[in-house]
Design a protein around this motif. Structure first.
Motif, PDB file in Angstrom:
ATOM      1  N   LYS A  91     -18.148  40.438   7.477  1.00  0.00           N
ATOM      2  CA  LYS A  91     -19.078  40.620   8.592  1.00  0.00           C
ATOM      3  C   LYS A  91     -19.792  41.956   8.456  1.00  0.00           C
ATOM      4  CE  LYS A  91     -17.442  36.908  10.647  1.00  0.00           C
ATOM      5  NZ  LYS A  91     -16.213  36.868  11.401  1.00  0.00           N
ATOM      6  N   ARG A 108       5.333  34.867  15.468  1.00  0.00           N
ATOM      7  CA  ARG A 108       5.187  36.114  14.700  1.00  0.00           C
ATOM      8  C   ARG A 108       6.426  36.421  13.855  1.00  0.00           C
ATOM      9  NH1 ARG A 108      -0.202  36.945  15.825  1.00  0.00           N
ATOM     10  NH2 ARG A 108      -0.518  36.437  17.989  1.00  0.00           N
ATOM     11  N   HIS A 163      10.608  46.947  13.805  1.00  0.00           N
ATOM     12  CA  HIS A 163       9.875  46.657  12.565  1.00  0.00           C
ATOM     13  C   HIS A 163       8.926  45.478  12.734  1.00  0.00           C
ATOM     14  CE1 HIS A 163      12.691  43.398  12.017  1.00  0.00           C
ATOM     15  NE2 HIS A 163      11.998  42.988  10.994  1.00  0.00           N
ATOM     16  N   LEU A 164       9.264  44.566  13.675  1.00  0.00           N
ATOM     17  CA  LEU A 164       8.394  43.409  13.941  1.00  0.00           C
ATOM     18  C   LEU A 164       7.047  43.867  14.464  1.00  0.00           C
ATOM     19  CD1 LEU A 164      10.334  40.568  15.706  1.00  0.00           C
ATOM     20  CD2 LEU A 164       8.931  40.444  13.663  1.00  0.00           C
ATOM     21  N   THR A 208      11.474  42.245  21.121  1.00  0.00           N
ATOM     22  CA  THR A 208      11.422  41.260  20.032  1.00  0.00           C
ATOM     23  C   THR A 208      10.318  40.231  20.206  1.00  0.00           C
ATOM     24  OG1 THR A 208      13.813  41.475  20.029  1.00  0.00           O
ATOM     25  CG2 THR A 208      12.912  39.740  18.661  1.00  0.00           C
ATOM     26  N   HIS A 209      10.054  39.832  21.439  1.00  0.00           N
ATOM     27  CA  HIS A 209       9.122  38.715  21.619  1.00  0.00           C
ATOM     28  C   HIS A 209       7.802  39.123  22.277  1.00  0.00           C
ATOM     29  CE1 HIS A 209      12.131  35.995  20.204  1.00  0.00           C
ATOM     30  NE2 HIS A 209      12.993  36.420  21.113  1.00  0.00           N
ATOM     31  N   SER A 239      -2.166  42.058  19.692  1.00  0.00           N
ATOM     32  CA  SER A 239      -3.577  41.716  19.472  1.00  0.00           C
ATOM     33  C   SER A 239      -4.444  41.919  20.710  1.00  0.00           C
ATOM     34  CB  SER A 239      -3.691  40.279  18.978  1.00  0.00           C
ATOM     35  OG  SER A 239      -2.904  40.125  17.863  1.00  0.00           O
ATOM     36  N   ASN A 280       9.281  31.797  17.643  1.00  0.00           N
ATOM     37  CA  ASN A 280       8.302  32.876  17.814  1.00  0.00           C
ATOM     38  C   ASN A 280       7.327  32.848  16.634  1.00  0.00           C
ATOM     39  OD1 ASN A 280       6.946  35.325  17.950  1.00  0.00           O
ATOM     40  ND2 ASN A 280       8.721  36.437  18.717  1.00  0.00           N
ATOM     41  N   GLN A 295      -9.721  42.404   5.975  1.00  0.00           N
ATOM     42  CA  GLN A 295     -10.204  41.325   5.094  1.00  0.00           C
ATOM     43  C   GLN A 295     -11.477  40.707   5.666  1.00  0.00           C
ATOM     44  OE1 GLN A 295      -6.845  38.739   4.911  1.00  0.00           O
ATOM     45  NE2 GLN A 295      -5.912  39.792   3.186  1.00  0.00           N
ATOM     46  N   SER A 299      -2.127  29.430  13.841  1.00  0.00           N
ATOM     47  CA  SER A 299      -0.711  29.255  14.135  1.00  0.00           C
ATOM     48  C   SER A 299      -0.485  28.156  15.154  1.00  0.00           C
ATOM     49  CB  SER A 299      -0.077  30.557  14.617  1.00  0.00           C
ATOM     50  OG  SER A 299      -0.763  31.039  15.725  1.00  0.00           O
ATOM     51  N   GLY A 300      -1.581  27.694  15.790  1.00  0.00           N
ATOM     52  CA  GLY A 300      -1.412  26.599  16.731  1.00  0.00           C
ATOM     53  C   GLY A 300      -1.561  25.319  16.029  1.00  0.00           C
ATOM     54  N   TYR A 315       4.194  28.307  11.446  1.00  0.00           N
ATOM     55  CA  TYR A 315       3.004  27.474  11.234  1.00  0.00           C
ATOM     56  C   TYR A 315       2.883  26.999   9.787  1.00  0.00           C
ATOM     57  CZ  TYR A 315       0.528  31.530   9.270  1.00  0.00           C
ATOM     58  OH  TYR A 315       0.154  32.584   8.495  1.00  0.00           O
ATOM     59  N   MET A 320       7.404  23.958  17.620  1.00  0.00           N
ATOM     60  CA  MET A 320       6.441  25.053  17.435  1.00  0.00           C
ATOM     61  C   MET A 320       6.625  26.083  18.548  1.00  0.00           C
ATOM     62  SD  MET A 320       4.023  25.657  15.234  1.00  0.00           S
ATOM     63  CE  MET A 320       3.181  27.227  15.118  1.00  0.00           C
ATOM     64  N   GLU A 360       3.513  43.402  12.761  1.00  0.00           N
ATOM     65  CA  GLU A 360       2.444  42.708  13.458  1.00  0.00           C
ATOM     66  C   GLU A 360       1.169  43.534  13.435  1.00  0.00           C
ATOM     67  OE1 GLU A 360       2.101  39.830  14.497  1.00  0.00           O
ATOM     68  OE2 GLU A 360       0.269  40.058  15.675  1.00  0.00           O
ATOM     69  N   ASN A 416     -11.989  38.204  17.514  1.00  0.00           N
ATOM     70  CA  ASN A 416     -12.200  36.996  16.706  1.00  0.00           C
ATOM     71  C   ASN A 416     -11.049  36.786  15.738  1.00  0.00           C
ATOM     72  OD1 ASN A 416     -14.584  36.622  17.963  1.00  0.00           O
ATOM     73  ND2 ASN A 416     -15.845  37.507  16.351  1.00  0.00           N
ATOM     74  N   GLU A 467      -8.680  33.511  15.618  1.00  0.00           N
ATOM     75  CA  GLU A 467      -8.541  32.693  14.412  1.00  0.00           C
ATOM     76  C   GLU A 467      -7.087  32.540  14.046  1.00  0.00           C
ATOM     77  OE1 GLU A 467     -10.943  34.101  11.126  1.00  0.00           O
ATOM     78  OE2 GLU A 467     -12.691  33.821  12.409  1.00  0.00           O
ATOM     79  N   LYS A 468      -6.357  33.686  14.190  1.00  0.00           N
ATOM     80  CA  LYS A 468      -4.936  33.679  13.846  1.00  0.00           C
ATOM     81  C   LYS A 468      -4.170  32.735  14.773  1.00  0.00           C
ATOM     82  CE  LYS A 468      -1.738  37.107  13.261  1.00  0.00           C
ATOM     83  NZ  LYS A 468      -1.391  38.470  13.508  1.00  0.00           N
ATOM     84  N   ARG A 469      -4.587  32.793  16.066  1.00  0.00           N
ATOM     85  CA  ARG A 469      -3.908  31.943  17.047  1.00  0.00           C
ATOM     86  C   ARG A 469      -4.171  30.472  16.722  1.00  0.00           C
ATOM     87  NH1 ARG A 469      -5.001  34.258  22.591  1.00  0.00           N
ATOM     88  NH2 ARG A 469      -3.821  35.953  21.737  1.00  0.00           N
ATOM     89  N   ASN A 478       3.924  39.940  20.268  1.00  0.00           N
ATOM     90  CA  ASN A 478       2.920  38.918  20.570  1.00  0.00           C
ATOM     91  C   ASN A 478       1.795  39.442  21.449  1.00  0.00           C
ATOM     92  OD1 ASN A 478       3.642  36.209  19.389  1.00  0.00           O
ATOM     93  ND2 ASN A 478       5.598  36.850  20.233  1.00  0.00           N
TER      94      ASN A 478
END
Lengths: 292, 521
Positions: A22, B362, A2-3, A199-200, A207, B360, A17, A291-292, B407, B356, A7, A282, A286-288, A204
Motif C-alpha cells: 500500500k 492466537r 510471551h503470547l 492469556t486470552h 489489534s 484461542n 508486509q 482465522s474465521g 485456523y 473453532m 501477538e 485492515n 484480514e487476519k480475523r 486478543n
C-alpha cells in the motif's frame, strides 16, 4: 506474557508486509520514521544547531524561504527548517507519551471492569463516563493549568482525559472474549481472572487497541498543539509545532512561512498516523477473516 | 438458453496466501436449471460455500476469480451484483450471524421490503405478516418485536427463509441451513423451504455435507471434492450407481448398534441432584433448569438428548461450575474423598461443539495444550513437552501440528486438540457438548472412535450431549432426555429407544427414524 509479545510482533510483521503493498501507508510510515530520525539527529546535521537552543541572529530575522534557509527564518533569525524539525521531536514525544500513558492506565482498568462483578463494573464505567462528559479540550487544559505549563504536564493532562476511551475498548473486548468457549473451558480448568486476562483477553485485544492508539497519536499532536497555542504547552527554549504557530501568529500576514511549515508538518504527521491506523485496522480485519 | 438459469464454465477461484495462490475452486463446470432443486455436497473445506458466494457475486476479500466465468440468464439483469436481493437470495448456516442483532425482526423485514418493492410502512407490514404466517411463526407471541437473540435457532432460520423468499426471488442458495439444528427442527426447516419452493416454482441450490437431506429433497446432486466437481448426476444415479468412494462416505451411516455394557451397581462418580437455575431478575425470569437430577457411574457414557433451548448449555455450564447454580447439589466421588462441588473441578473436563470457538485463535496447538498444565502448576519445560507430545500421539495428531494455529487445522483436527486439552488434567469425567454435530459424517465417526478408545484406556465417564440420536445411541450406555429444563425420561439406551414413555421422546425418535428411512432409499 510471551503470547502478548508474539501477538504484537505478529501484528507488526503482517502490517509491515502489507505496508509495502500500500503506497499511502508506506509513505506515511516513511514520513514518520524520517521525522523521528531527523528530529533526534538534527542538532548534528543542521548547520544552525545553535538555533535549537534559542540563539538569536537579528541580521537574518524574518527572511523568506531561500537556498540557505529552506523554510525561511523567524523574527529572531532562527532557521525555521531546523526548529520545525526539532519541534517534531517534542510533538512525537507528546504523541507516544499520551498513547503510552492512556493505554497503561486505561487497558488494565477496562479489562478488570470486563471480568469483575456487575457492581464493580458499574462503578468503574460511571467514573469513566464522568471523564468523558467533559468537552475534549477542557479537561486537558484544566489539568495542565493546574499542574503548571510544561510539555510533560500536557502529556499528563491529555492522558488523564483520554484513558477512559481505552477503558471502554478494553472492557468491551474483555466482555466479548470472556463469553467465548475457550475462556469457559479455561475457567472450568480452574483459571482465575488474572490468568484469563493475561492469556486470552490481552493477546486478543492487541489489534483494536493498537489501531486506536495509532489514530489517537495523531490527535494527541493536534490537541497538544492547541494547548501550546494558548501558552500552556512547551516552554522556551523547547519548541513544539503548536508553540511555533503561536509565536508567529502575529506575523502571519507578512511572514507566512513561520506558520505555514509547522502547520504542514502537523497536517502530514496526523495524516500519517491516521493512514497507518487505517492500515493496521485492515490488517486486523484480514487476519480475523482468515482465522474465521 | 431456454431453461438454464446459471451456466458456470471453467470457473477457477484462488485465494492469496503467504505461500502464493491457493486454488479454492478448480475448473468448475455446472449448469443450474430453472425450477431445479440442485444439491451440492462435499466435505468441510471442499469449496461449497465459495461456489455459493461466487454465484451471488460475493467472492470474499483475499480471493479472486482467476479463470472461467459464471453466466446467468435472468431477464434484463446484466451484473451479478444487481441480482442480489432481487432475483437471487441466500440463506446461510448461522442465522445469528446473518440477522442484525440490533434490529427487531419487523425492522429487518421492513428495510428489505421497502428497498425491494418501494412499499410504504403499512404495505410492508401487510407483506411481513403474510410471510410470518407462511413460515408458521405467527403463533410465537410478539415475534415481530423480538430481537434475533430472543429466538431459537430454528425460529431464526425460519425468519431467514421468510426474508429470503419475501423478495420474490427466482433462485435461492441455502448454505448448510440445518447444520447444528435438532433432527425434528431440521426436517421442519427443509420441508418448509421446499414446500415454498414448490409453490413459488423457484430454483434452489442446497449446499450441505449431509447427503441424507440432499437426496430427499433434490433432483440432481453435484459432489465437490477439494475444489473440483467429481460427480454431477440426478439423485437416483448418485445414490444407486456411483462407484466413487468419496461420495460413498457421505452416504455411510454411523454404526447405530447401541453399546451394551454390564450393569454398574457401584456408587455414582458424579451425582447431580435437584439442579435449579433461572436467568433474569424479578418479573423477567426464565427458568433454564428445573430440578435436574442425574447420576453418572465410572466408565459409563450418559447420553443427554434435548432440543435447542431445553437447557443443555446451562446444564453443561452449571456442571462445570462456571455458571453459579441457584440450588441443588453436585456430589463428586473420587477414590480419596466425596465433595459437593461449588467451584470448577479439574476432575471434570469438557469438549464443546464449536471447535473453532473453543480454541484461542492466537494460540498454537502446543500453547493450547500447555495451558492446563500451567494452571495445574507444572513448570518444568521438559515435563510439559513430554506430556504434550504424548497427548498429541494419544489423540492421533501428528507432532508436526504442534506449532499450527486453529485456523490451519481441519474441523476434525481441531476437535482432537480440544479433546487432548480436556485430557491434559487427567479428569475422571468428560462433558462432551455436541462434539460431533458440526462435523461431516466421516469425521464424526473418526472422533467417536477416538472417544471410545480414550474411554477404554482411561476408564473415563462421559456425559455426551447431542441432538443426534444416532450418535448418542452409538456411544451411550444410558440416556436422559432433557426437555424444558427437566429430565423427563432416563434409562438404558435400548429401553428408551424401544419403549419411549414421553411424547417428546417419541417425537424425537420418530424424526430420526424418518431420516434413517430416507437414507436407505
Amino acid at each position: 506474557m510471551h503470547l502478548l509479545i508474539l501477538e504484537f510482533i505478529n501484528n507488526m510483521k503482517i502490517f509491515l508486509q502489507n505496508l509495502f503493498l500500500k503506497k499511502s501507508a508506506l509513505s506515511g510510515f516513511v514520513f514518520l520514521c524520517g521525522l523521528l530520525f531527523l528530529s533526534v539527529f538534527i542538532p548534528f546535521i543542521s548547520p544552525y544547531e545553535q538555533d535549537i537552543y534559542g540563539a538569536v541572529h537579528f541580521e537574518t530575522a524574518g527572511q523568506p524561504p531561500s537556498f540557505s534557509h529552506w523554510f525561511g527564518t523567524d523574527t529572531a533569525g532562527r532557521d525555521m527548517l531546523t526548529i520545525t524539525i526539532r519541534a517534531g521531536f517534542y510533538s512525537l514525544k507528546v504523541a507516544f507519551g499520551v498513547v503510552f500513558f492512556s493505554v497503561l492506565i486505561g487497558v488494565p482498568i477496562g479489562m478488570f471492569a470486563g471480568v469483575a462483578s456487575k457492581r464493580i463494573d458499574e462503578i468503574i464505567m460511571r467514573i469513566t463516563d464522568g471523564f468523558l462528559a467533559f468537552p475534549p479540550l477542557i479537561l486537558p487544559i484544566a489539568i495542565t493549568a493546574a499542574l503548571g505549563p510544561s510539555l510533560n504536564n500536557v502529556i499528563i493532562g491529555i492522558s488523564i482525559s483520554w484513558f477512559p476511551w481505552y477503558v471502554r475498548i478494553a472492557r468491551s473486548q474483555a466482555l466479548i472474549i470472556s463469553s467465548l468457549d475457550y475462556v469457559s473451558i479455561s475457567r472450568s480448568m480452574g483459571a482465575g481472572k488474572l490468568h484469563v486476562i493475561k492469556t486470552h483477553i490481552l493477546p486478543n485485544s492487541v489489534s483494536p487497541i493498537l489501531t486506536q492508539a495509532t489514530i489517537d497519536a495523531g490527535y494527541a499532536i493536534l490537541t497538544a498543539a492547541g494547548i501550546s497555542f494558548i501558552g500552556l504547552g512547551a516552554q522556551h527554549p523547547d519548541v513544539e509545532w503548536g508553540l511555533l504557530i503561536t509565536q508567529s501568529r502575529a506575523q502571519f500576514i507578512n511572514h507566512w512561512w513561520e506558520v505555514f511549515f509547522p502547520g504542514i508538518f502537523i497536517l502530514l504527521t496526523v495524516a500519517s498516523f491516521n493512514i497507518i491506523g487505517d492500515e493496521l485496522r485492515n490488517t486486523t480485519n484480514e487476519k480475523r477473516l482468515n482465522s474465521g | 438458453m431456454g431453461d438454464i438459469l446459471y451456466k458456470i464454465k471453467d470457473l477457477e477461484i484462488k485465494s492469496c496466501s503467504e505461500d502464493g495462490h491457493l486454488v479454492i475452486l478448480d475448473k468448475i463446470n455446472l449448469n443450474i436449471k430453472k425450477g431445479e432443486k440442485l444439491g451440492l455436497i462435499g466435505e468441510t473445506g471442499s469449496g461449497k460455500s465459495m461456489l455459493g458466494s461466487a454465484l451471488m457475486g460475493l467472492v470474499p476479500r483475499g480471493c479472486f476469480v482467476s479463470g472461467g466465468a459464471i453466466s446467468h440468464y435472468f431477464d434484463s439483469f446484466t451484473s451479478t451484483s444487481s441480482l442480489r436481493g432481487v432475483k437471487v437470495s441466500m440463506i446461510s448456516q448461522d442465522p445469528m450471524q446473518s440477522l442484525n442483532p440490533l434490529q427487531t425482526i419487523e425492522t429487518q423485514f421492513s428495510i428489505i421490503l421497502m428497498k425491494r418493492f418501494g412499499y410504504n410502512k403499512n404495505k410492508a407490514n401487510e407483506h411481513i405478516l403474510k410471510w410470518i404466517q407462511k413460515v408458521y411463526l405467527h403463533e410465537v407471541p410478539g415475534i415481530l418485536d423480538r430481537y434475533p437473540h430472543q429466538l431459537s435457532g430454528g425460529q431464526m432460520q425460519r425468519v431467514m427463509i421468510a426474508l429470503a423468499m419475501s423478495v420474490d426471488p427466482e433462485f435461492i442458495i441455502a448454505d448448510e441451513i440445518t447444520t447444528g439444528l435438532d433432527a425434528n427442527i431440521k426436517i421442519g426447516i427443509l420441508n418448509l423451504l421446499f414446500s415454498l419452493q414448490k409453490d413459488l416454482e423457484i430454483s434452489v441450490l442446497l449446499i450441505s455435507h449431509d447427503l441424507i437431506s440432499v437426496q430427499k429433497y433434490c433432483d440432481r446432486i453435484a459432489v465437490l471434492k477439494s475444489g473440483k466437481i467429481i460427480e454431477v448426476a440426478d439423485t437416483k444415479t448418485i445414490i444407486n450407481k456411483t462407484d466413487d468412494k468419496y461420495t460413498k462416505t457421505f452416504r455411510r451411516l454411523p454404526n447405530r448398534t447401541p453399546k451394551q455394557k454390564p450393569e454398574n451397581n457401584s456408587e455414582p462418580i458424579l451425582y447431580v441432584k435437584d439442579l435449579y437455575k433461572t436467568y433474569g431478575s424479578n418479573k423477567d425470569t426464565v427458568s433454564a433448569l428445573n430440578g435436574v437430577t442425574l447420576e453418572i457411574y465410572k466408565g459409563e457414557t450418559l447420553g443427554v438428548i434435548g432440543e435447542s433451548g431445553s437447557g443443555k448449555t446451562t446444564l453443561v455450564k452449571t456442571t462445570l461450575n462456571i455458571l453459579e447454580r441457584d440450588s441443588g447439589d453436585m456430589i463428586l466421588r473420587t477414590n480419596i474423598n466425596e465433595s459437593n462441588l461449588t467451584k470448577p473441578s479439574r476432575k471434570i473436563g469438557a469438549v464443546f461443539q464449536d471447535s473453532m470457538g473453543s480454541l484461542n485463535p492466537r494460540m498454537g496447538v502446543y500453547d493450547i495444550l500447555r495451558e492446563p498444565l500451567i494452571l495445574k502448576g507444572v513448570k518444568e519445560p521438559k515435563t510439559i513437552k513430554t506430556k504434550i507430545m504424548g497427548m498429541l500421539d494419544k489423540v492421533h495428531l501428528g507432532l508436526s501440528l504442534s506449532q499450527s494455529f486453529p485456523y490451519q487445522l481441519s474441523g476434525g483436527q481441531r476437535q482432537r486438540v480440544a479433546i487432548a486439552r480436556a485430557l491434559m488434567l487427567d479428569p475422571r469425567i468428560l462433558i462432551l457438548d455436541e462434539p460431533t454435530s458440526a462435523l461431516d459424517i466421516y469425521t464424526q465417526e473418526k472422533i467417536l472412535d477416538l472417544l471410545k478408545e480414550i474411554q477404554t484406556q482411561n476408564n473415563l465417564s462421559f456425559i455426551f450431549i447431542s441432538h443426534d440420536l444416532g450418535v448418542v445411541s452409538e456411544i451411550s450406555d444410558r440416556i436422559a432426555v432433557l426437555y424444558k429444563g427437566n429430565i423427563i425420561e432416563s434409562g438404558k439406551t435400548n429401553d428408551v429407544f424401544i419403549n419411549p414413555s414421553h411424547d417428546y421422546t417419541k417425537k424425537l425418535i420418530d424424526s430420526n427414524a424418518w431420516m434413517d428411512k430416507n437414507a436407505n432409499i
